[in-house]
Motif scaffolding. Structure first.
Motif, PDB file in Angstrom:
ATOM      1  N   ALA A 153       0.867  -1.175   0.000  1.00 27.31           N
ATOM      2  CA  ALA A 153       0.000   0.000   0.000  1.00 27.31           C
ATOM      3  C   ALA A 153       0.903   1.224   0.000  1.00 27.31           C
ATOM      4  N   ALA A 154       0.748   2.081  -1.006  1.00 29.17           N
ATOM      5  CA  ALA A 154       1.582   3.276  -1.155  1.00 29.17           C
ATOM      6  C   ALA A 154       0.713   4.515  -1.030  1.00 29.17           C
ATOM      7  N   LEU A 155       1.114   5.426  -0.150  1.00 30.97           N
ATOM      8  CA  LEU A 155       0.406   6.682   0.040  1.00 30.97           C
ATOM      9  C   LEU A 155       1.202   7.808  -0.588  1.00 30.97           C
ATOM     10  N   SER A 156       0.560   8.571  -1.448  1.00 34.22           N
ATOM     11  CA  SER A 156       1.089   9.791  -2.064  1.00 34.22           C
ATOM     12  C   SER A 156       2.100   9.514  -3.164  1.00 34.22           C
ATOM     13  N   ALA A 157       3.192   8.830  -2.858  1.00 39.53           N
ATOM     14  CA  ALA A 157       4.246   8.606  -3.854  1.00 39.53           C
ATOM     15  C   ALA A 157       3.875   7.455  -4.776  1.00 39.53           C
ATOM     16  N   PRO A 158       3.737   7.715  -6.084  1.00 36.62           N
ATOM     17  CA  PRO A 158       3.457   6.631  -7.028  1.00 36.62           C
ATOM     18  C   PRO A 158       4.719   5.829  -7.308  1.00 36.62           C
ATOM     19  N   HIS A 159       4.617   4.830  -8.148  1.00 36.79           N
ATOM     20  CA  HIS A 159       5.800   4.091  -8.571  1.00 36.79           C
ATOM     21  C   HIS A 159       6.845   5.092  -9.069  1.00 36.79           C
ATOM     22  N   PRO A 160       8.113   4.966  -8.668  1.00 39.21           N
ATOM     23  CA  PRO A 160       9.134   5.946  -9.062  1.00 39.21           C
ATOM     24  C   PRO A 160       9.238   6.176 -10.565  1.00 39.21           C
ATOM     25  N   CYS A 161       8.956   5.164 -11.376  1.00 40.30           N
ATOM     26  CA  CYS A 161       8.998   5.359 -12.830  1.00 40.30           C
ATOM     27  C   CYS A 161       7.891   6.303 -13.281  1.00 40.30           C
ATOM     28  N   ALA A 162       6.721   6.198 -12.654  1.00 41.58           N
ATOM     29  CA  ALA A 162       5.616   7.091 -12.998  1.00 41.58           C
ATOM     30  C   ALA A 162       5.958   8.527 -12.636  1.00 41.58           C
ATOM     31  N   LEU A 163       6.579   8.728 -11.476  1.00 41.62           N
ATOM     32  CA  LEU A 163       6.943  10.077 -11.054  1.00 41.62           C
ATOM     33  C   LEU A 163       8.050  10.647 -11.930  1.00 41.62           C
ATOM     34  N   ALA A 164       9.048   9.832 -12.255  1.00 43.12           N
ATOM     35  CA  ALA A 164      10.152  10.295 -13.086  1.00 43.12           C
ATOM     36  C   ALA A 164       9.668  10.668 -14.480  1.00 43.12           C
ATOM     37  N   GLU A 165       8.793   9.848 -15.040  1.00 41.04           N
ATOM     38  CA  GLU A 165       8.250  10.127 -16.370  1.00 41.04           C
ATOM     39  C   GLU A 165       7.441  11.417 -16.366  1.00 41.04           C
ATOM     40  N   ALA A 166       6.627  11.612 -15.341  1.00 40.58           N
ATOM     41  CA  ALA A 166       5.821  12.826 -15.253  1.00 40.58           C
ATOM     42  C   ALA A 166       6.700  14.058 -15.075  1.00 40.58           C
ATOM     43  N   ALA A 167       7.766  13.930 -14.292  1.00 41.43           N
ATOM     44  CA  ALA A 167       8.662  15.073 -14.081  1.00 41.43           C
ATOM     45  C   ALA A 167       9.359  15.488 -15.376  1.00 41.43           C
ATOM     46  N   ARG A 168       9.558  14.531 -16.297  1.00 43.55           N
ATOM     47  CA  ARG A 168      10.187  14.827 -17.585  1.00 43.55           C
ATOM     48  C   ARG A 168       9.211  15.439 -18.583  1.00 43.55           C
ATOM     49  N   THR A 169       7.960  15.009 -18.526  1.00 42.82           N
ATOM     50  CA  THR A 169       7.017  15.349 -19.586  1.00 42.82           C
ATOM     51  C   THR A 169       5.936  16.340 -19.188  1.00 42.82           C
ATOM     52  N   ASP A 170       5.751  16.549 -17.902  1.00 45.24           N
ATOM     53  CA  ASP A 170       4.658  17.391 -17.417  1.00 45.24           C
ATOM     54  C   ASP A 170       5.231  18.584 -16.648  1.00 45.24           C
ATOM     55  N   TYR A 189      -2.897   2.095  -4.121  1.00 45.84           N
ATOM     56  CA  TYR A 189      -2.248   3.407  -4.210  1.00 45.84           C
ATOM     57  C   TYR A 189      -3.262   4.483  -3.834  1.00 45.84           C
ATOM     58  N   LEU A 190      -2.921   5.294  -2.826  1.00 45.83           N
ATOM     59  CA  LEU A 190      -3.778   6.376  -2.350  1.00 45.83           C
ATOM     60  C   LEU A 190      -3.145   7.714  -2.691  1.00 45.83           C
ATOM     61  N   TRP A 191      -3.948   8.610  -3.274  1.00 45.49           N
ATOM     62  CA  TRP A 191      -3.451   9.939  -3.654  1.00 45.49           C
ATOM     63  C   TRP A 191      -4.512  10.980  -3.330  1.00 45.49           C
ATOM     64  N   GLY A 192      -4.073  12.061  -2.677  1.00 45.23           N
ATOM     65  CA  GLY A 192      -4.975  13.146  -2.341  1.00 45.23           C
ATOM     66  C   GLY A 192      -4.980  14.231  -3.409  1.00 45.23           C
ATOM     67  N   THR A 193      -6.142  14.748  -3.727  1.00 45.36           N
ATOM     68  CA  THR A 193      -6.257  15.734  -4.796  1.00 45.36           C
ATOM     69  C   THR A 193      -5.571  17.056  -4.457  1.00 45.36           C
ATOM     70  N   GLU A 194      -5.275  17.292  -3.175  1.00 41.12           N
ATOM     71  CA  GLU A 194      -4.597  18.520  -2.761  1.00 41.12           C
ATOM     72  C   GLU A 194      -3.105  18.281  -2.503  1.00 41.12           C
ATOM     73  N   ASP A 195      -2.570  17.201  -3.015  1.00 47.06           N
ATOM     74  CA  ASP A 195      -1.151  16.884  -2.837  1.00 47.06           C
ATOM     75  C   ASP A 195      -0.304  17.927  -3.562  1.00 47.06           C
ATOM     76  N   VAL A 196       0.597  18.587  -2.837  1.00 45.42           N
ATOM     77  CA  VAL A 196       1.434  19.629  -3.447  1.00 45.42           C
ATOM     78  C   VAL A 196       2.675  19.051  -4.117  1.00 45.42           C
ATOM     79  N   ALA A 197       3.021  17.813  -3.786  1.00 45.52           N
ATOM     80  CA  ALA A 197       4.250  17.218  -4.317  1.00 45.52           C
ATOM     81  C   ALA A 197       4.015  16.308  -5.513  1.00 45.52           C
ATOM     82  N   VAL A 198       2.852  15.715  -5.603  1.00 44.34           N
ATOM     83  CA  VAL A 198       2.543  14.764  -6.675  1.00 44.34           C
ATOM     84  C   VAL A 198       1.273  15.213  -7.384  1.00 44.34           C
ATOM     85  N   GLY A 199       1.378  15.468  -8.684  1.00 44.04           N
ATOM     86  CA  GLY A 199       0.231  15.891  -9.472  1.00 44.04           C
ATOM     87  C   GLY A 199      -0.529  14.721 -10.070  1.00 44.04           C
TER      88      GLY A 199
END
Length: 272
Positions: free
Chosen positions: A120-137, A218-228
């Motif tokens: 169970a992962a809170l806030s932080a997605p799989h590191p590949c998903a975050l890295a890809e988003a940081a490159r493209t978004d 995977y749990l993600w909050g819509t007001e997360d300032v670190a993960v879009g």
């Protein structure tokens, strides 16, 4: 119900809190928190028939606080998870992580599906998903800028200046003042904040894990300032097994604080 414990491994003794009996669940906190962040969930899991253990991770436990940033490489952090499980006599266990604790969870589950029953992962997605988003978004690139700031030599001075104003701001003013004061006191101890920041300084290039095959929540909050939303919604691509994504409205980067009952219920449903 909560018992304060020490878990001794070859790396040193990890401080922690535990409650309950039954199937083991290990909970990993994020930056810049501690095992106490999981108190509500530890009690809820114990009441549901699980043995819940939350630990102060490497650098946060005074007994496991090496000075070299290289000692905080993700391989060392994954090794700590397995060593803690071994010390507790757990062949397999369920794993829960928040923020950087979730990153360790993704790596552990990817590399050791024979040990990790579920993740169970809170806030932080799989590191590949975050890295890809940081490159493209562009939005995610802006949200991830703090990771670079944490690596700078001046980070400790800036975070602790003016009665730790910047460090207190990391919590987004959503935590109870007593909890924030406790974390600030812990991180104001000699070398404690440097140890916490060494998690970000351990490697210039991020190490990315394989996709995860164990069941994932995977749990993600819509007001997360670190993960879009781009990173959060693409996380599913990196989960090859059963996967459940829960979006929590008006919840910040710290779902376990903002919605403790909801998070506990989702964890228990995931485990069962």
């Amino acid at each position: 119900m909560i018992e304060h414990v020490g878990v001794t491994t070859a790396a040193g003794t990890f401080d922690g809190i535990t409650a309950g009996e039954g199937r083991p669940v290990l909970l990993l906190h994020g930056f810049p928190e501690a095992a106490s962040a999981w108190e509500h969930q530890v009690v809820a899991l114990a009441r549901a028939g699980y043995r819940a253990l939350a630990v102060d991770q490497r650098g946060y436990s005074p007994g496991v606080r090496p000075a070299d940033p290289g000692d905080y490489h993700v391989d060392e952090l994954v090794g700590d998870v397995l060593a803690i499980a071994d010390a507790c006599g757990w062949d397999t266990f369920d794993l829960v992580g928040h923020d950087v604790g979730a990153v360790v969870g993704w790596h552990t589950a990817a590399a050791h599906p024979d040990r990790v029953r579920t993740l169970a992962a809170l806030s932080a997605p799989h590191p590949c998903a975050l890295a890809e988003a940081a490159r493209t978004d562009e939005d995610q690139a802006m949200r991830s800028q703090h990771l670079t700031l944490f690596k700078e030599r001046s980070a400790e001075r800036r975070l602790l200046a003016d009665d730790a104003a910047a460090l207190r701001a990391v919590f987004e003013h959503r935590l109870p003042p007593s909890a924030v004061a406790d974390y600030v006191t812990r991180l104001s101890e000699p070398d404690a904040l440097s140890a916490a920041l060494n998690w970000f300084r351990a490697s210039r290039r991020p190490v990315l894990p394989d996709p995860v095959s164990v069941p994932v929540l995977y749990l993600w909050g819509t007001e997360d300032v670190a993960v879009g939303s781009t990173a959060a919604l693409s996380c599913a691509k990196w989960a090859n097994g059963p996967y459940h994504f829960e979006m929590l409205d008006e919840v910040s980067h710290r779902p376990h604080w903002d919605a403790p009952e909801a998070v506990a219920a989702l964890l228990i449903a995931h485990l069962t």
